[in-house]
Design an enzyme around this catalytic site. Structure first.
Site, PDB file in Angstrom:
ATOM      1  N   SER A 124       0.813  -1.217   0.000  1.00  0.00           N
ATOM      2  CA  SER A 124       0.000   0.000   0.000  1.00  0.00           C
ATOM      3  C   SER A 124       0.845   1.265   0.000  1.00  0.00           C
ATOM      4  CB  SER A 124      -0.946   0.010   1.203  1.00  0.00           C
ATOM      5  OG  SER A 124      -0.220   0.219   2.400  1.00  0.00           O
ATOM      6  N   ASN A 125       2.017   1.236   0.659  1.00  0.00           N
ATOM      7  CA  ASN A 125       2.751   2.497   0.858  1.00  0.00           C
ATOM      8  C   ASN A 125       3.652   2.888  -0.310  1.00  0.00           C
ATOM      9  OD1 ASN A 125       4.509   0.393   1.469  1.00  0.00           O
ATOM     10  ND2 ASN A 125       5.572   1.510   3.089  1.00  0.00           N
ATOM     11  N   LYS A 150      -0.877  -9.820  -7.183  1.00  0.00           N
ATOM     12  CA  LYS A 150      -2.140  -9.499  -6.533  1.00  0.00           C
ATOM     13  C   LYS A 150      -2.115  -8.021  -6.212  1.00  0.00           C
ATOM     14  CE  LYS A 150      -5.125 -10.904  -2.711  1.00  0.00           C
ATOM     15  NZ  LYS A 150      -5.172  -9.581  -2.099  1.00  0.00           N
ATOM     16  N   HIS A 152      -2.796  -4.403  -4.688  1.00  0.00           N
ATOM     17  CA  HIS A 152      -3.226  -3.967  -3.366  1.00  0.00           C
ATOM     18  C   HIS A 152      -4.581  -3.279  -3.496  1.00  0.00           C
ATOM     19  CE1 HIS A 152      -3.452  -2.178   0.552  1.00  0.00           C
ATOM     20  NE2 HIS A 152      -2.467  -2.989   0.920  1.00  0.00           N
ATOM     21  N   GLY A 207       4.629  -5.416   3.737  1.00  0.00           N
ATOM     22  CA  GLY A 207       3.455  -4.922   4.449  1.00  0.00           C
ATOM     23  C   GLY A 207       3.565  -5.170   5.934  1.00  0.00           C
ATOM     24  N   SER A 208       2.425  -5.471   6.543  1.00  0.00           N
ATOM     25  CA  SER A 208       2.375  -5.582   8.006  1.00  0.00           C
ATOM     26  C   SER A 208       2.947  -6.903   8.497  1.00  0.00           C
ATOM     27  CB  SER A 208       0.925  -5.483   8.471  1.00  0.00           C
ATOM     28  OG  SER A 208       0.214  -6.638   8.045  1.00  0.00           O
ATOM     29  N   GLU A 231       8.620  -8.611   3.876  1.00  0.00           N
ATOM     30  CA  GLU A 231       9.313  -7.487   4.502  1.00  0.00           C
ATOM     31  C   GLU A 231       8.243  -6.802   5.351  1.00  0.00           C
ATOM     32  OE1 GLU A 231       9.638  -3.961   5.076  1.00  0.00           O
ATOM     33  OE2 GLU A 231      10.474  -3.444   3.095  1.00  0.00           O
ATOM     34  N   CYS A 268       8.941   1.940   5.682  1.00  0.00           N
ATOM     35  CA  CYS A 268       9.397   0.843   6.549  1.00  0.00           C
ATOM     36  C   CYS A 268      10.708   1.193   7.227  1.00  0.00           C
ATOM     37  CB  CYS A 268       9.524  -0.446   5.760  1.00  0.00           C
ATOM     38  SG  CYS A 268      10.423  -0.233   4.224  1.00  0.00           S
ATOM     39  N   GLU A 359       6.128  -1.503  16.263  1.00  0.00           N
ATOM     40  CA  GLU A 359       6.091  -0.402  15.299  1.00  0.00           C
ATOM     41  C   GLU A 359       4.791   0.397  15.415  1.00  0.00           C
ATOM     42  OE1 GLU A 359       6.359  -1.755  11.249  1.00  0.00           O
ATOM     43  OE2 GLU A 359       6.849   0.237  10.482  1.00  0.00           O
TER      44      GLU A 359
END
Lengths: 491, 491
Positions: A124-125, A150, A152, A207-208, A231, A268, A359
């Site tokens: 997403s970022n 895939k 986002h 991502g998360s 990551e 990140c 985080e």
């Protein structure tokens, strides 16, 4: 293509990907180079329309997106150059010794070959650099793998535009039509099905922590486990040594106010943790940094989910024992905005609270004050694995703290002296991948040309006739690549 | 040392290993080289006593064990040479570009660093080369990792002698006393505890599928997953093309009778499956191979467990639908002996029976007769991942079967033309690690100098002052190693 495949079942997508792989794995480096270059050209050809679409879907400003697009095309071109040159396959040749006693040595040659269809999850970022034609896709295609991407769900239209650009590049360079496929499906089940499909051979994700670990567990629970490169972020600790605080605290505060709040903290590599030894200079630095951050207005975050998570995690962090708020944006945040925040805590409280190493994704940083170097060392030992760690210090004190820096190095994939962790250079020396939990595999990078290594495996060719050897391993070295021949590196 | 640590708890062993790691990780390549060389010297100094001990515990003959000891010392010396030379750390340097627009480029340097304490499980079938000072230990020590070795319960005294040799080498070269530790504990729980200990950073294993997968699952279920390199065997398919069968079937039968029965078939590269196209020549070959194997006497296997498993798995395989016995040793097997066995089946039955691709560890091979190339292709597609695959063919027919060979290559880590899979050369071009289930990670080898790559991760050094850089990354290149400097490979 993306429109068609959006309605195609995942099984069909992987079947087609495998079919394309059997063709694509044998495409020459020169032709893969043309294909990667063509993707960059087609993305650039989308011009301002692509940036406008991404602005609408991500709330990121045009300049940031233009920079990210340039980085994305630069990445594609770096991989293009890499595979055109060809030495990345790590060719090794040990020629036969027929009269060796007690046994003859056979002719053995080795090189990297692609793993197979790779599933990539858009992030997403980074709607360009870590998404549809981002580094995972670029490195997998460079390796000779086919890709099922895939999209986002936060930027489906941007993703579709980029997927269309890749389709055009496929058509223009004569690649198999299913070399790249675009799947639009935001369901939890589709992610699982993509990872667990028998034909999937590797997975790339940014991502998360919860998302990355879910994919990891799907992969290792398969009857045939496959590698997952998740990551999952990091709090990127920064250690500020006393000498630097004395000499240039204002300058450091400037650097960090910008780094913590850049892109509303949605990197990140965002510095979420700072540490120093208690002193009047550290108190002044804290004040100066807070004053600067106050004046940095809240920014709209990537999507409502990220904004509400930031709010929740920030409040949780601020409510921990001993944590106090130093400063936050003077301007009040509007809906879906993240407010710049600096908090502080003593090392003794920090050492007893596992929540404080979690985080807070957004423009937030916690400054930890240690009373002794022993406490600082204990704090380092407590840290989970990190993408980066940074030391701010004067040259002579860096030497004095050499042992401490060694300790910090055990926790991170990249160590920075006198800089900020944000801003990840795309080059061969970059390692973007730290010890768990920052990534699922600290041995591989997701930035820079070495990212290609994630999607290959070595194969040895024993006693092959010259005619059957791939060009990389033929005796005459027709590609002119670097090879380790009888333990000697040569062209 | 081994006597002391045999009673030490696993937690203490790992704590001590970590303590030693913090010292050992920074030992220079030259000193690690001396240490590895000293281990080889101390093993050789044990002389005939070591061979006698191993003969008693493994039933392997002296000549085989002498050869394996030579290979083990050769391995240690190859790693010694590798780390003395130093280029294996894969150093990369991208120098700063302070005036680059829009952003300056920082100075970035990257090299491999050791992961931390490694747990190694000794293997039963190679008491030297894959055990106490075998390739896993040698490569981990070369990488800069400390090792906790779990002795294989089938040869505890041999293991202890080798562990003592390592202890002597530690003392002579001044290494930290806990750089290597020897654990004698055959319980299931101790294996689990070693893999799940928080300080363990990687695991090396060679053995059965069930054992290797158990360790793999312990590792991936940790709160912080770690890599496990399990090498779990393979049936090593051999495809015999029609031309070769016409021209030299007797020679091929000779080669394979020896390969199938060598060391009572107790090699992970033992050819357990042969395939060809139905023809009178294939029938004659089957008969010839069977006749030769009849005359190869049964041999005593490594330990009673392996012998009873061989008996059970051989009977299970022979009882499958369509499988018929071609030949077995004329001499009847005594207790704990494995009898040389050749069986045959039609491809149509083979394709419908998953039991027939399971390994029968011992001197057993199944010859599959396919009626068409399509059936042969279907059989390849059905195969699970393999350490090796072999093609026997005349030069012109190899070209004709190029597509088929490509397909075979997708299934294996090493492909051999006109040879036997047994006999694994120790050299840089060797890849001993195939797609799952032959190993848990097809990207890494457990034979040859590249085995060192299993136990390292890259770290980037950003903007480091020269004084703080490791020798490998200093501007002056004091070690004279190969480095990729601004994308150019040079010394």
């Amino acid at each position: 293509m993306s429109k068609e495949t959006s309605s195609t079942s995942i099984d069909t997508a992987l079947q087609q990907s495998q079919e394309a792989f059997l063709v694509y794995r044998r495409v020459s480096g020169a032709k893969k180079a043309d294909f990667l270059e063509a993707i960059a050209v087609e993305i650039e050809a989308l011009g301002i329309r692509l940036l406008q679409q991404a602005m609408e879907e991500t709330n990121l400003p045009e300049a940031r997106l233009a920079g990210e697009r340039a980085r994305t095309c630069n990445q594609l071109r770096q991989f293009s150059t890499l595979v055109k040159e060809g030495s990345w396959v790590d060719a090794r040749i040990d020629t036969a010794i027929p009269d060796r006693a007690p046994l003859p040595r056979p002719d053995l040659r080795k090189m990297m070959v692609p793993l197979g269809p790779v599933v990539v999850f858009g992030a997403s970022n980074f709607p360009f650099a870590y998404s549809t034609a981002g580094v995972d896709t670029a490195s997998a295609l460079a390796a000779g793998c086919t890709v099922v991407l895939k999209a986002h769900p936060a930027h489906p239209k941007t993703s579709e535009m980029v997927a269309d650009a890749i389709s055009k590049a496929i058509a223009k360079t004569g690649m198999h039509v299913h070399t790249f496929q675009h799947v639009q499906d935001s369901s939890f089940e589709s992610g699982k099905a993509l990872v667990q499909h028998p034909l999937t051979k590797a997975v790339g994700f940014t991502g998360s922590f919860s998302g990355g670990m879910a994919l990891y567990h799907y992969a290792v629970q398969r009857p045939d486990p496959i590698p997952v490169f998740s990551e999952m972020g990091s709090i990127n600790p920064v250690f500020i040594l006393p000498g630097a605080l004395k000499v240039r605290r204002e300058k450091v505060a400037d650097m960090y106010a910008a780094s913590i709040t850049q892109s509303v903290g949605q990197f990140c590599t965002n510095p979420g943790l700072m540490m120093g030894l208690q002193s009047p200079a550290l108190d002044q630095f804290t004040q100066q940094l807070g004053d600067k951050m106050k004046n940095i207005a809240p920014g709209t975050m990537l999507h409502p989910g990220i904004a509400s998570n930031f709010k929740k995690n920030r409040e949780k962090a601020l409510a921990q024992k001993g944590v106090s708020l130093v400063a936050e944006s003077i301007e009040k945040p509007k809906e879906n905005q993240g407010t710049s925040t600096l908090s502080t805590v003593n090392a003794s409280d920090f050492l007893n609270d596992p929540v404080l190493v979690e985080e807070v994704f957004g423009p937030y940083s916690l400054l930890v004050k240690a009373s002794t170097i022993e406490e600082l060392t204990a704090a380092v030992n407590k840290l989970p694995g990190q993408l980066t760690a940074t030391i701010i210090g004067e040259e002579d004190e860096l030497i004095h703290y050499a042992e401490f820096i060694q300790l910090v190095m055990e926790k991170a994939g990249r160590v920075i002296i006198n800089g900020v962790p944000t801003g990840v250079e795309v080059c061969p020396s970059m390692h973007h991948g730290g010890p768990f939990p920052s990534t699922t595999d600290s041995r591989f990078t997701s930035v820079g040309t070495d990212a290609i290594k994630r999607f290959v495996r070595p194969v040895s060719f024993q006693n092959f006739p010259e005619a059957l050897l791939p060009a990389e391993l033929k005796q005459s070295n027709p590609l002119g690549i670097w090879r380790l021949v009888n333990s000697e590196l040569k062209k």
